[in-house]
Design an enzyme around this catalytic site. Structure first.
Site, mmCIF file in Angstrom:
data_model
loop_
_atom_site.group_PDB
_atom_site.id
_atom_site.type_symbol
_atom_site.label_atom_id
_atom_site.label_comp_id
_atom_site.label_asym_id
_atom_site.label_seq_id
_atom_site.Cartn_x
_atom_site.Cartn_y
_atom_site.Cartn_z
ATOM 1 N N HIS A 316 -43.559 2.877 -20.650
ATOM 2 C CA HIS A 316 -43.543 3.959 -21.632
ATOM 3 C C HIS A 316 -42.482 4.968 -21.224
ATOM 4 O O HIS A 316 -42.269 5.191 -20.038
ATOM 5 C CB HIS A 316 -44.918 4.652 -21.675
ATOM 6 C CG HIS A 316 -45.113 5.464 -22.906
ATOM 7 N ND1 HIS A 316 -44.666 6.755 -23.008
ATOM 8 C CD2 HIS A 316 -45.660 5.155 -24.098
ATOM 9 C CE1 HIS A 316 -44.949 7.208 -24.205
ATOM 10 N NE2 HIS A 316 -45.549 6.259 -24.899
ATOM 11 N N ASP A 374 -50.707 -0.186 -26.651
ATOM 12 C CA ASP A 374 -50.617 -1.413 -27.433
ATOM 13 C C ASP A 374 -51.120 -2.650 -26.687
ATOM 14 O O ASP A 374 -51.243 -3.709 -27.275
ATOM 15 C CB ASP A 374 -49.155 -1.666 -27.853
ATOM 16 C CG ASP A 374 -48.695 -0.639 -28.863
ATOM 17 O OD1 ASP A 374 -49.470 -0.354 -29.784
ATOM 18 O OD2 ASP A 374 -47.577 -0.117 -28.713
HETATM 19 N N1 CMC Z 1 -40.975 -5.195 -19.059
HETATM 20 C C1 CMC Z 1 -40.018 -5.326 -18.090
HETATM 21 N N2 CMC Z 1 -39.221 -4.323 -17.677
HETATM 22 C C2 CMC Z 1 -39.378 -3.131 -18.275
HETATM 23 C C3 CMC Z 1 -40.336 -2.920 -19.280
HETATM 24 C C4 CMC Z 1 -41.150 -3.996 -19.667
HETATM 25 N N3 CMC Z 1 -42.081 -3.846 -20.623
HETATM 26 N N4 CMC Z 1 -40.272 -1.635 -19.712
HETATM 27 C C5 CMC Z 1 -39.301 -1.060 -18.990
HETATM 28 N N5 CMC Z 1 -38.758 -1.957 -18.118
HETATM 29 C C6 CMC Z 1 -37.711 -1.685 -17.121
HETATM 30 C C7 CMC Z 1 -36.349 -1.619 -17.797
HETATM 31 O O1 CMC Z 1 -35.715 -2.862 -17.804
HETATM 32 C C8 CMC Z 1 -35.636 -0.601 -16.937
HETATM 33 O O2 CMC Z 1 -35.205 -1.241 -15.779
HETATM 34 P P1 CMC Z 1 -33.841 -0.751 -15.033
HETATM 35 O O3 CMC Z 1 -34.083 0.673 -14.637
HETATM 36 O O4 CMC Z 1 -33.723 -1.687 -13.881
HETATM 37 O O5 CMC Z 1 -32.750 -0.899 -16.057
HETATM 38 C C9 CMC Z 1 -36.745 0.375 -16.522
HETATM 39 O O6 CMC Z 1 -37.972 -0.390 -16.592
HETATM 40 C C10 CMC Z 1 -36.869 1.587 -17.431
HETATM 41 O O7 CMC Z 1 -36.997 1.120 -18.764
HETATM 42 P P2 CMC Z 1 -36.235 1.748 -20.007
HETATM 43 O O8 CMC Z 1 -36.081 0.709 -21.057
HETATM 44 O O9 CMC Z 1 -35.008 2.464 -19.547
HETATM 45 O O10 CMC Z 1 -37.318 2.826 -20.443
HETATM 46 P P3 CMC Z 1 -37.441 3.488 -21.846
HETATM 47 O O11 CMC Z 1 -38.183 4.752 -21.608
HETATM 48 O O12 CMC Z 1 -36.132 3.564 -22.534
HETATM 49 O O13 CMC Z 1 -38.367 2.441 -22.660
HETATM 50 C C11 CMC Z 1 -40.216 1.344 -23.608
HETATM 51 C C12 CMC Z 1 -39.728 2.585 -22.859
HETATM 52 C C13 CMC Z 1 -41.663 1.578 -24.066
HETATM 53 C C14 CMC Z 1 -39.365 1.111 -24.862
HETATM 54 C C15 CMC Z 1 -40.133 0.101 -22.665
HETATM 55 O O14 CMC Z 1 -40.983 0.307 -21.546
HETATM 56 C C16 CMC Z 1 -40.493 -1.200 -23.382
HETATM 57 O O15 CMC Z 1 -39.625 -1.820 -24.005
HETATM 58 N N6 CMC Z 1 -41.801 -1.641 -23.288
HETATM 59 C C17 CMC Z 1 -42.224 -2.808 -24.028
HETATM 60 C C18 CMC Z 1 -42.506 -2.440 -25.479
HETATM 61 C C19 CMC Z 1 -43.773 -1.635 -25.639
HETATM 62 O O16 CMC Z 1 -44.814 -1.950 -25.072
HETATM 63 N N7 CMC Z 1 -43.696 -0.567 -26.471
HETATM 64 C C20 CMC Z 1 -44.843 0.283 -26.801
HETATM 65 C C21 CMC Z 1 -44.693 1.667 -26.268
HETATM 66 S S1 CMC Z 1 -46.200 2.630 -26.338
HETATM 67 C C22 CMC Z 1 -46.612 2.783 -28.006
HETATM 68 C C23 CMC Z 1 -45.521 3.302 -28.879
HETATM 69 O O17 CMC Z 1 -44.741 4.173 -28.501
HETATM 70 O O18 CMC Z 1 -45.460 2.861 -30.021
#
Ligand code: CMC
Length: 440
Positions: A316, A374
């Protein structure tokens, strides 16, 4: 338990030095009631000629708000100061809706009046039925939601003037009241069953389940345990401060667009798998993993930067701890499965094992990736008989009240301006136009 307007602390500033010129700039700090201080950069461009650069708004506060507070490190979520687990445990969705919209929990009288106001608007204009028939039967229900909710502005002309508080209130009530009807009908349309009209003696959650699952040829009794679980799920999704869809609603609304159009924009943003679309993606992922033995393979893929696969329902932007909503969701999941007599649901077992393995894996530990709201919701929805393509629709039903509360707060904010970010331009500088015949 305090609440106030954001205060600029005259004594506290941040000093920035431009090393190329030696000039220094003082930026005031602003304090909210709780949470980190905020650097006020509103006059930064005018004073310095520089923009700030923050793709994804990871360090940018876009507004002042009194609705929802998240402490991502501690895993805390408060609505108007009340903890999400208290609300999920002790209040119902109508009380939480009232709280989000009006700032206080309702008295019994206020609650009765609010429920009656909402139920007076649960039907949709009869011509909207025809609108559905224009969609393919296999349309994704989120596509139908974007279309039908946007189209409400073509039907309710008497609540489009956003400068009139009464019209704003009517539009808000209409949206909260009609969204379950619109959602249930998107489902009914996809399976070729007749639309079921709302029944106003039912609660909000019961009414939704009734419109989803009743058919005209037999009596449908809503299971109270499932209705209570649905109510809890609605509460858990009701608002989440300035997430992508809420920011979309605010940005769309900042131009003066009508509320129906703004909420349709929010629904479009919610659809993405990184946001509300994740609940659908989690279930698809669990089905793809299939068995506990294959978990390590998928964990490995999630960690591999050259593989686009991510563990859906994990991580998140704000929570760097267990999402407090996921905890309640996990408990609710067990309650629903017990009620339905589902023993040893393989997907739940798979999800719990996946969570256990991920939370012990140094990659997920170091990056502070925990299950989010989720992760478990899809398993509950599936057990209730809700098809996967409707999962994100349910999120939209619940989040509508949050979007409206945030939209109203923005419209009522005297400091509100049209949202207009700037950019770091990296394209061509001015080029001389070449006529078509002279282009090589
Ligand atoms: N699986 C594997 N690696 C992950 C994941 C994941 N689910 N989420 C984040 N990472 C890694 C990402 O690759 C990055 O690594 P690095 O620093 O080495 O590049 C690090 O963790 C930080 O991630 P980010 O993408 O920069 O973080 P963000 O804040 O931009 O993204 C997120 C947040 C929710 C989009 C992401 O965690 C994600 O894609 N999760 C899966 C989708 C999901 O479950 N979404 C629902 C969110 S909660 C309900 C809502 O908001 O609707």
């Amino acid at each position: 338990m305090t609440q106030n307007s954001a205060a600029v602390d005259k004594k506290e500033t941040v000093t920035l030095t431009d090393n190329s010129t030696g000039r220094t700039f003082e930026l005031p700090l602003i304090s909210g009631t709780v949470g980190p201080k905020v650097m006020d950069v509103r006059s930064f461009y005018g004073d310095t000629g520089y923009f700030t650069y923050d793709p994804g708004f990871t360090s940018t506060g876009s507004c002042e708000s009194k609705i929802t507070y998240i402490d991502g490190d501690e895993g805390v979520l408060l609505h108007r100061g009340y903890a999400i687990d208290d609300l999920a445990e002790h209040a119902d969705f109508m009380e939480v809706s009232y709280l989000l919209l009006k700032g206080e929990l309702p008295t019994s009288e206020q609650k009765k009046k609010f429920e009656s106001d909402i139920t007076r608007h649960t039907m949709v204009h009869e011509q909207i039925n025809n609108f559905y028939r224009g969609f393919r039967r296999d349309a994704h229900p989120m596509a139908i939601m974007c279309g039908v909710v946007g189209a409400l502005s073509a039907f309710y002309h008497d609540s489009l003037d956003i400068r009139d508080p009464h019209q704003r209130m009517i539009a808000s009530y209409r949206l909260i009241a009609k969204i379950p009807t619109i959602a249930a009908w998107a489902y009914k349309y996809s399976i070729g069953q007749p639309f079921v009209y709302p029944k106003n003696e039912l609660s909000y959650a019961e009414n939704f389940l009734h419109m989803m699952f009743a058919v005209p040829c037999e009596e449908y009794k809503v299971n109270p345990v499932l209705a209570s679980a649905m109510d809890k799920i609605l509460i858990l999704h009701a608002d989440h401060e300035q997430n992508a869809s809420t920011s979309t609603v605010r940005l769309a609304g900042s131009s003066g667009a009508n509320p129906f159009a703004c909420i349709a924009a929010g629904i479009a943003s919610l659809w993405g798998p990184a946001h509300g679309g994740a609940n659908e993606a989690v279930l698809n992922m669990l089905e793809q993993i299939g068995s506990k033995e294959r978990i390590p393979e998928f964990i490995k893929r999630a960690k591999d930067k050259s593989d686009p696969f991510r563990l859906m329902g994990f991580g998140h932007r704000v929570y760097k701890n267990y999402d407090p909503r996921a905890k309640v969701m996990q408990r609710t999941c067990h309650e629903v499965l017990d009620e339905l007599g589902v023993r040893d649901e393989p997907l739940l077992e798979l999800a719990m094992e996946l969570e256990r393995i991920a939370l012990e894996d140094p990659y997920f530990v170091e990056k502070k990736l925990y299950p989010n709201v989720d992760f478990y919701s899809g398993i509950i929805f599936r057990a209730m008989g809700i098809p996967t393509s409707m999962f994100t629709v349910l999120f939209a039903v619940a989040r509508t009240v949050g979007w409206i509360a945030q939209w109203s707060e923005m419209i009522e904010d005297p400091a509100q301006k049209i949202g207009r970010p700037r950019q770091l331009y990296t394209g061509y500088t001015h080029r001389k136009f070449v006529p078509l015949h002279a282009r090589g």
